[in-house]
Design a protein around this motif. Structure first.
Motif, PDB file in Angstrom:
ATOM      1  N   SER A 106     -15.159 -47.312  41.526  1.00 35.98           N
ATOM      2  CA  SER A 106     -14.289 -47.173  40.363  1.00 35.98           C
ATOM      3  C   SER A 106     -12.962 -47.917  40.504  1.00 35.98           C
ATOM      4  CB  SER A 106     -14.030 -45.702  40.071  1.00 35.98           C
ATOM      5  OG  SER A 106     -13.380 -45.083  41.176  1.00 35.98           O
ATOM      6  N   ARG A 107     -12.581 -48.292  41.713  1.00 43.16           N
ATOM      7  CA  ARG A 107     -11.334 -49.039  41.914  1.00 43.16           C
ATOM      8  C   ARG A 107     -11.591 -50.529  42.120  1.00 43.16           C
ATOM      9  NH1 ARG A 107      -7.001 -45.842  45.265  1.00 43.16           N
ATOM     10  NH2 ARG A 107      -6.131 -47.892  44.916  1.00 43.16           N
ATOM     11  N   THR A 108     -12.792 -50.962  41.780  1.00 45.82           N
ATOM     12  CA  THR A 108     -13.188 -52.356  41.958  1.00 45.82           C
ATOM     13  C   THR A 108     -13.288 -53.032  40.597  1.00 45.82           C
ATOM     14  OG1 THR A 108     -14.446 -51.752  43.929  1.00 45.82           O
ATOM     15  CG2 THR A 108     -14.989 -53.859  42.905  1.00 45.82           C
ATOM     16  N   LEU A 109     -12.746 -54.233  40.485  1.00 44.43           N
ATOM     17  CA  LEU A 109     -12.855 -55.026  39.265  1.00 44.43           C
ATOM     18  C   LEU A 109     -13.850 -56.142  39.516  1.00 44.43           C
ATOM     19  CD1 LEU A 109     -11.932 -56.041  36.436  1.00 44.43           C
ATOM     20  CD2 LEU A 109     -10.163 -57.349  37.639  1.00 44.43           C
ATOM     21  N   GLN A 150     -23.459 -58.619  28.528  1.00 44.43           N
ATOM     22  CA  GLN A 150     -24.847 -58.328  28.910  1.00 44.43           C
ATOM     23  C   GLN A 150     -24.996 -58.359  30.435  1.00 44.43           C
ATOM     24  OE1 GLN A 150     -27.426 -57.259  27.341  1.00 44.43           O
ATOM     25  NE2 GLN A 150     -29.123 -57.730  28.694  1.00 44.43           N
ATOM     26  N   SER A 151     -24.396 -59.334  31.090  1.00 45.58           N
ATOM     27  CA  SER A 151     -24.503 -59.394  32.549  1.00 45.58           C
ATOM     28  C   SER A 151     -23.778 -58.206  33.185  1.00 45.58           C
ATOM     29  CB  SER A 151     -23.971 -60.719  33.094  1.00 45.58           C
ATOM     30  OG  SER A 151     -22.624 -60.901  32.753  1.00 45.58           O
ATOM     31  N   GLY A 152     -22.714 -57.740  32.566  1.00 47.71           N
ATOM     32  CA  GLY A 152     -22.032 -56.541  33.056  1.00 47.71           C
ATOM     33  C   GLY A 152     -22.907 -55.308  32.937  1.00 47.71           C
ATOM     34  N   ARG A 153     -23.622 -55.200  31.832  1.00 48.14           N
ATOM     35  CA  ARG A 153     -24.532 -54.065  31.645  1.00 48.14           C
ATOM     36  C   ARG A 153     -25.638 -54.106  32.692  1.00 48.14           C
ATOM     37  NH1 ARG A 153     -29.284 -53.138  29.714  1.00 48.14           N
ATOM     38  NH2 ARG A 153     -29.601 -55.208  28.865  1.00 48.14           N
ATOM     39  N   VAL A 169     -23.607 -43.391  41.450  1.00 46.67           N
ATOM     40  CA  VAL A 169     -22.586 -44.436  41.538  1.00 46.67           C
ATOM     41  C   VAL A 169     -21.508 -44.210  40.491  1.00 46.67           C
ATOM     42  CG1 VAL A 169     -23.821 -46.043  40.019  1.00 46.67           C
ATOM     43  CG2 VAL A 169     -22.196 -46.929  41.671  1.00 46.67           C
ATOM     44  N   PHE A 170     -20.261 -44.380  40.901  1.00 46.55           N
ATOM     45  CA  PHE A 170     -19.152 -44.504  39.969  1.00 46.55           C
ATOM     46  C   PHE A 170     -18.984 -46.008  39.808  1.00 46.55           C
ATOM     47  CE2 PHE A 170     -17.972 -40.392  42.006  1.00 46.55           C
ATOM     48  CZ  PHE A 170     -18.118 -39.603  40.880  1.00 46.55           C
ATOM     49  N   PRO A 171     -19.342 -46.564  38.651  1.00 44.68           N
ATOM     50  CA  PRO A 171     -19.409 -48.022  38.508  1.00 44.68           C
ATOM     51  C   PRO A 171     -18.034 -48.686  38.598  1.00 44.68           C
ATOM     52  CG  PRO A 171     -19.675 -46.989  36.385  1.00 44.68           C
ATOM     53  CD  PRO A 171     -19.657 -45.879  37.393  1.00 44.68           C
ATOM     54  N   PRO A 172     -18.033 -49.976  38.911  1.00 39.60           N
ATOM     55  CA  PRO A 172     -16.771 -50.711  38.922  1.00 39.60           C
ATOM     56  C   PRO A 172     -16.292 -50.974  37.502  1.00 39.60           C
ATOM     57  CG  PRO A 172     -18.584 -52.210  39.312  1.00 39.60           C
ATOM     58  CD  PRO A 172     -19.170 -50.832  39.270  1.00 39.60           C
ATOM     59  N   VAL A 173     -15.057 -51.385  37.395  1.00 39.49           N
ATOM     60  CA  VAL A 173     -14.537 -51.867  36.113  1.00 39.49           C
ATOM     61  C   VAL A 173     -15.140 -53.254  35.944  1.00 39.49           C
ATOM     62  CG1 VAL A 173     -12.484 -52.545  34.827  1.00 39.49           C
ATOM     63  CG2 VAL A 173     -12.408 -50.571  36.372  1.00 39.49           C
ATOM     64  N   GLN A 182     -15.490 -56.555  33.529  1.00 40.45           N
ATOM     65  CA  GLN A 182     -14.895 -57.239  32.392  1.00 40.45           C
ATOM     66  C   GLN A 182     -15.342 -58.688  32.358  1.00 40.45           C
ATOM     67  OE1 GLN A 182     -10.636 -56.841  32.800  1.00 40.45           O
ATOM     68  NE2 GLN A 182     -10.628 -54.893  31.721  1.00 40.45           N
ATOM     69  N   THR A 183     -15.265 -59.250  31.178  1.00 44.46           N
ATOM     70  CA  THR A 183     -15.480 -60.692  31.029  1.00 44.46           C
ATOM     71  C   THR A 183     -14.127 -61.379  31.213  1.00 44.46           C
ATOM     72  OG1 THR A 183     -15.102 -60.622  28.657  1.00 44.46           O
ATOM     73  CG2 THR A 183     -17.398 -60.353  29.408  1.00 44.46           C
ATOM     74  N   PRO A 184     -14.126 -62.649  31.586  1.00 43.36           N
ATOM     75  CA  PRO A 184     -12.845 -63.344  31.712  1.00 43.36           C
ATOM     76  C   PRO A 184     -12.026 -63.300  30.418  1.00 43.36           C
ATOM     77  CG  PRO A 184     -14.571 -64.629  32.747  1.00 43.36           C
ATOM     78  CD  PRO A 184     -15.240 -63.478  32.035  1.00 43.36           C
ATOM     79  N   ASP A 185     -12.702 -63.377  29.280  1.00 42.61           N
ATOM     80  CA  ASP A 185     -12.024 -63.319  27.988  1.00 42.61           C
ATOM     81  C   ASP A 185     -11.257 -62.007  27.838  1.00 42.61           C
ATOM     82  OD1 ASP A 185     -11.387 -64.100  25.316  1.00 42.61           O
ATOM     83  OD2 ASP A 185     -12.975 -62.768  24.611  1.00 42.61           O
ATOM     84  N   ALA A 186     -11.909 -60.894  28.147  1.00 40.68           N
ATOM     85  CA  ALA A 186     -11.259 -59.590  28.027  1.00 40.68           C
ATOM     86  C   ALA A 186     -10.148 -59.429  29.057  1.00 40.68           C
ATOM     87  CB  ALA A 186     -12.290 -58.479  28.180  1.00 40.68           C
ATOM     88  N   TRP A 187     -10.359 -59.962  30.229  1.00 35.49           N
ATOM     89  CA  TRP A 187      -9.391 -59.834  31.303  1.00 35.49           C
ATOM     90  C   TRP A 187      -8.117 -60.614  31.000  1.00 35.49           C
ATOM     91  CZ3 TRP A 187      -8.184 -63.010  35.883  1.00 35.49           C
ATOM     92  CH2 TRP A 187      -7.490 -62.303  36.856  1.00 35.49           C
ATOM     93  N   LEU A 188      -8.281 -61.787  30.391  1.00 30.38           N
ATOM     94  CA  LEU A 188      -7.130 -62.631  30.095  1.00 30.38           C
ATOM     95  C   LEU A 188      -6.443 -62.282  28.778  1.00 30.38           C
ATOM     96  CD1 LEU A 188      -8.509 -66.131  31.148  1.00 30.38           C
ATOM     97  CD2 LEU A 188      -6.820 -64.733  32.361  1.00 30.38           C
ATOM     98  N   SER A 189      -7.142 -61.542  27.923  1.00 29.64           N
ATOM     99  CA  SER A 189      -6.556 -61.258  26.600  1.00 29.64           C
ATOM    100  C   SER A 189      -5.405 -60.263  26.715  1.00 29.64           C
ATOM    101  CB  SER A 189      -7.619 -60.722  25.652  1.00 29.64           C
ATOM    102  OG  SER A 189      -8.072 -59.468  26.092  1.00 29.64           O
ATOM    103  N   ALA A 190      -4.613 -60.239  25.676  1.00 31.30           N
ATOM    104  CA  ALA A 190      -3.443 -59.366  25.667  1.00 31.30           C
ATOM    105  C   ALA A 190      -3.856 -57.905  25.705  1.00 31.30           C
ATOM    106  CB  ALA A 190      -2.620 -59.642  24.414  1.00 31.30           C
ATOM    107  N   SER A 191      -3.162 -57.153  26.539  1.00 34.39           N
ATOM    108  CA  SER A 191      -3.373 -55.708  26.576  1.00 34.39           C
ATOM    109  C   SER A 191      -2.050 -55.063  26.207  1.00 34.39           C
ATOM    110  CB  SER A 191      -3.842 -55.272  27.966  1.00 34.39           C
ATOM    111  OG  SER A 191      -2.872 -55.617  28.927  1.00 34.39           O
ATOM    112  N   GLY A 192      -2.003 -54.469  25.059  1.00 35.90           N
ATOM    113  CA  GLY A 192      -0.766 -53.879  24.591  1.00 35.90           C
ATOM    114  C   GLY A 192       0.119 -54.910  23.929  1.00 35.90           C
ATOM    115  N   GLU A 193       1.400 -54.856  24.246  1.00 34.77           N
ATOM    116  CA  GLU A 193       2.365 -55.720  23.583  1.00 34.77           C
ATOM    117  C   GLU A 193       3.035 -56.663  24.565  1.00 34.77           C
ATOM    118  OE1 GLU A 193       4.920 -53.142  21.372  1.00 34.77           O
ATOM    119  OE2 GLU A 193       3.213 -51.960  20.737  1.00 34.77           O
TER     120      GLU A 193
END
Length: 103
Positions: free
Chosen positions: A43-46, A53-56, A73-77, A79-90
Motif C-alpha cells: 500500500s505504500r508503493t507507487l 488496463q495494465s494496472g488492473r 494483498v494490500f495492492p500498491p497505488v 497510476q498512469t503517467p498521465d494521472a501522476w503528472l496531472s494537477a492534483s488540487g490547486e
C-alpha cells in the motif's frame, strides 16, 4: 543527473520475459518475508503503468500470487503517467494537460 531520494527505488526489469510475470515476483520479494496469516502489504508503493488496463491486470496478478501462497494483498497505488503528472488540487506548479501530453 541527480540521484533519486533514498526512499525511491527504480527497477528496470528488462526484456527477458513478459513484464507482468517479472514484476509480480519482484514486487512481492521487495516486501521481505510474507506468507499465510500475513498479507503482502504494497500500500505504500507507487507503480506507474502505461494504461489503466495494465494496472488492473497487475492488481489481479498480485492477488493471484498472494492467494497462491495462502495470503492476501494490500495492492500498491497504481497510476498512469498521465494521472501522476496531472494537477492534483490547486497546485499551480503541476503540469498542464498539454505539458503532460508532451512529456
Amino acid at each position: 543527473m541527480s540521484n533519486p531520494p533514498a526512499n525511491i527505488r527504480r527497477r528496470f526489469l528488462g526484456w527477458g520475459g513478459p513484464l507482468l510475470e517479472r514484476a509480480v515476483p519482484w514486487l512481492a520479494e521487495s516486501q521481505g518475508e510474507w506468507g499465510p496469516g500475513r498479507p503482502l502489504d504494497l500500500s505504500r508503493t507507487l507503480v506507474l503503468v502505461p494504461t489503466r488496463q495494465s494496472g488492473r491486470r497487475l492488481r489481479e496478478a498480485l492477488a493471484a500470487h498472494a492467494a497462491g501462497r495462502g495470503s492476501a494483498v494490500f495492492p500498491p497505488v497504481v497510476q498512469t503517467p498521465d494521472a501522476w503528472l496531472s494537477a492534483s488540487g490547486e497546485d499551480d506548479a503541476a503540469a498542464s494537460r498539454m505539458e503532460v501530453l508532451l512529456a
